[in-house]
Design an enzyme around this catalytic site. Structure first.
Site, mmCIF file in Angstrom:
data_model
loop_
_atom_site.group_PDB
_atom_site.id
_atom_site.type_symbol
_atom_site.label_atom_id
_atom_site.label_comp_id
_atom_site.label_asym_id
_atom_site.label_seq_id
_atom_site.Cartn_x
_atom_site.Cartn_y
_atom_site.Cartn_z
ATOM 1 N N GLY A 56 72.494 -27.422 36.414
ATOM 2 C CA GLY A 56 72.264 -26.098 35.803
ATOM 3 C C GLY A 56 70.966 -25.496 36.309
ATOM 4 O O GLY A 56 69.969 -26.202 36.445
ATOM 5 N N ARG A 65 77.594 -27.933 40.965
ATOM 6 C CA ARG A 65 77.934 -29.307 40.585
ATOM 7 C C ARG A 65 78.961 -29.761 41.617
ATOM 8 O O ARG A 65 79.828 -28.987 42.003
ATOM 9 C CB ARG A 65 78.455 -29.321 39.154
ATOM 10 C CG ARG A 65 77.350 -28.876 38.176
ATOM 11 C CD ARG A 65 77.680 -29.131 36.741
ATOM 12 N NE ARG A 65 76.520 -28.924 35.890
ATOM 13 C CZ ARG A 65 76.244 -27.798 35.219
ATOM 14 N NH1 ARG A 65 77.063 -26.763 35.293
ATOM 15 N NH2 ARG A 65 75.168 -27.710 34.479
ATOM 16 N N ASP A 84 68.959 -35.250 35.287
ATOM 17 C CA ASP A 84 69.270 -36.676 35.458
ATOM 18 C C ASP A 84 70.390 -36.929 36.464
ATOM 19 O O ASP A 84 70.316 -37.846 37.275
ATOM 20 C CB ASP A 84 69.720 -37.276 34.110
ATOM 21 C CG ASP A 84 68.536 -37.691 33.254
ATOM 22 O OD1 ASP A 84 67.420 -37.781 33.789
ATOM 23 O OD2 ASP A 84 68.758 -37.911 32.049
ATOM 24 N N THR A 88 65.467 -28.504 34.216
ATOM 25 C CA THR A 88 66.555 -28.268 33.267
ATOM 26 C C THR A 88 65.982 -27.604 32.024
ATOM 27 O O THR A 88 64.891 -28.000 31.568
ATOM 28 C CB THR A 88 67.297 -29.556 32.860
ATOM 29 O OG1 THR A 88 68.105 -29.272 31.705
ATOM 30 C CG2 THR A 88 66.372 -30.711 32.508
ATOM 31 N N ASP A 145 67.021 -28.056 29.193
ATOM 32 C CA ASP A 145 67.320 -28.905 28.029
ATOM 33 C C ASP A 145 66.190 -29.849 27.600
ATOM 34 O O ASP A 145 66.274 -30.428 26.523
ATOM 35 C CB ASP A 145 68.572 -29.759 28.306
ATOM 36 C CG ASP A 145 69.842 -28.934 28.279
ATOM 37 O OD1 ASP A 145 69.793 -27.784 27.804
ATOM 38 O OD2 ASP A 145 70.892 -29.440 28.724
ATOM 39 N N ASP A 187 65.656 -32.766 28.479
ATOM 40 C CA ASP A 187 66.257 -34.058 28.111
ATOM 41 C C ASP A 187 66.068 -35.135 29.177
ATOM 42 O O ASP A 187 66.911 -36.001 29.340
ATOM 43 C CB ASP A 187 67.754 -33.865 27.803
ATOM 44 C CG ASP A 187 68.524 -33.336 28.995
ATOM 45 O OD1 ASP A 187 67.898 -32.863 29.961
ATOM 46 O OD2 ASP A 187 69.764 -33.384 28.958
ATOM 47 N N ARG A 242 74.039 -29.134 25.184
ATOM 48 C CA ARG A 242 75.324 -29.807 24.907
ATOM 49 C C ARG A 242 75.082 -31.187 24.317
ATOM 50 O O ARG A 242 75.752 -31.608 23.397
ATOM 51 C CB ARG A 242 76.134 -29.895 26.200
ATOM 52 C CG ARG A 242 77.618 -30.141 25.948
ATOM 53 C CD ARG A 242 78.419 -29.966 27.221
ATOM 54 N NE ARG A 242 78.500 -28.584 27.654
ATOM 55 C CZ ARG A 242 78.736 -28.211 28.925
ATOM 56 N NH1 ARG A 242 78.893 -29.110 29.874
ATOM 57 N NH2 ARG A 242 78.799 -26.941 29.238
#
Ligand code: ADP
Ligand code: F6P
Length: 324
Positions: free
Chosen positions: A15, A76, A107, A129, A131, A133, A175
């Site tokens: 992303g 992707r 990741d 990212t 996120d 994360d 997500r």
């Protein structure tokens, strides 16, 4: 003996995130300042397999530091998940003389970088990212911009929610990770936050909270719902039926991934991009750049991928305490 790198490639993968352009600019210009040639790989690993590879000069990255998205494009790529795809990617790097590669992504992208590293291409990951994360780092490129975009949008929804004395469910991205939802919960003073890491799917608790808050005279009820839980529209219908409070759902969606990066995203992305090139110049490979405990550092990709990250209980509990 450390391998000497003459040509450095750079790609963005997974992303997109605001600040990726600042990282690309830093990679290109730091590499050139160190006497290296630079190749830009378009559309992530897909562009590598399709040989969409361009020469980059210092001026190729003019006027991009303030722009959202990524000038290299991103994708992707299923084929790169296979051994054949990875071997083909390494062979293409050899063909173009790419001895060192900076991979800006999350990741998943680092897993691809790890595979290339094992195939003899020196690779360094830079965390990109929205996120937040990635376990080894307290900063990921794009989170700061995304969370500020979401916060401003939620403030606006709150205004109209208060005027109409409504409940608003606002769905933010994430997500698998609830960091955007948690930070907005704290920054927007939301009454409820539903995080993939914490939500027990007991909607009755949320309904009871709304009923209690109404009794205390609250004029709105803001619920921040992470994408990973989803179903905001049907949740709104059920909550309205159970509480009698008019309820609307707003899904913020991909607006959170775009826009001009904040100062923090630009600065940290810039330092991380330069740091990645420094590692390549030192002959390092299979490492990821991180911002950890107030310092720019690097970890072995294998070690970084094995680390675990969870929402802070303390931050989560503070957000709950203040919403009562
Ligand atoms: P992110 O990098 O943001 O986590 P993805 O998980 O979608 O995003 O991964 C981006 C791309 O990285 C994938 O489309 C794929 O090409 C590559 N990738 C992901 N996992 C692996 C893996 N285990 N091995 C090789 N490549 C991978
Ligand atoms: O980049 C991270 C992220 O925005 C997640 O928050 C989200 O779940 C996912 O990407 C959505 O990706 P896309 O809509 O591009 O498939």
């Amino acid at each position: 003996m450390a391998k000497e790198i003459n040509t450095i490639g750079v790609l963005t993968s997974g992303g997109d995130a605001p600040g990726m352009n600042a990282a690309i600019r830093a990679v290109v210009r730091t590499a050139i300042a160190n006497g290296k040639k630079v190749k830009g790989i378009m559309r992530g690993y897909q562009g590598l397999l399709d040989e969409e590879i361009i020469d980059m000069e210092a001026k190729s990255v003019s006027d991009i530091i303030q722009r959202g998205g990524t000038i290299l494009g991103t994708a992707r790529c299923e084929d790169f998940m296979t051994k054949e795809g990875q071997e083909k990617g390494a062979a293409i790097c050899d063909k173009y003389g790419i001895e060192g590669l900076v991979v800006i992504g999350g990741d998943g992208s680092f897993r691809g970088a790890q595979k290339l590293s094992h195939l003899g291409i020196n690779t360094i990951g830079v965390p990109g990212t929205i996120d937040l994360d990635i376990a080894c780092t307290d900063f990921t490129i794009g989170f700061d911009t995304a969370v500020n975009t979401a916060m401003e949008a939620i403030d606006k929804v709150r205004d109209t929610s208060t005027s109409h004395e409504r409940c608003s469910i606002i769905e933010v991205m994430g997500r698998h990770a609830g960091y955007i939802a948690l930070w907005c919960g704290l920054a927007n003073g939301a009454e409820d936050i539903l995080l993939p890491e914490r939500y027990d799917h007991d909607e009755q608790k949320v309904i009871n909270h709304i009923i209690d808050s109404r009794k205390k005279g609250k004029k709105h009820h803001i619920i921040i719902n992470a994408e990973g839980i989803g179903h905001s529209t049907s949740m709104a219908k059920r909550i309205e039926a159970a509480t009698g409070m008019e309820t609307r759902a707003t899904i913020l969606g991909h607006m959170q991934r775009g826009g001009s990066p904040t100062c923090k995203d630009r600065v940290y992305a810039t330092i991380m991009g330069s740091y990645a090139v420094d590692l390549l110049c030192e002959g390092k490979s299979n490492r990821v750049v991180a911002y950890n405990k107030g310092q720019y550092v690097d970890f072995e990709i294998d070690e970084a991928l094995a680390m675990k990250k969870d929402i802070s209980d303390y931050q989560y509990n503070v957000s709950r305490l203040l919403s009562r």
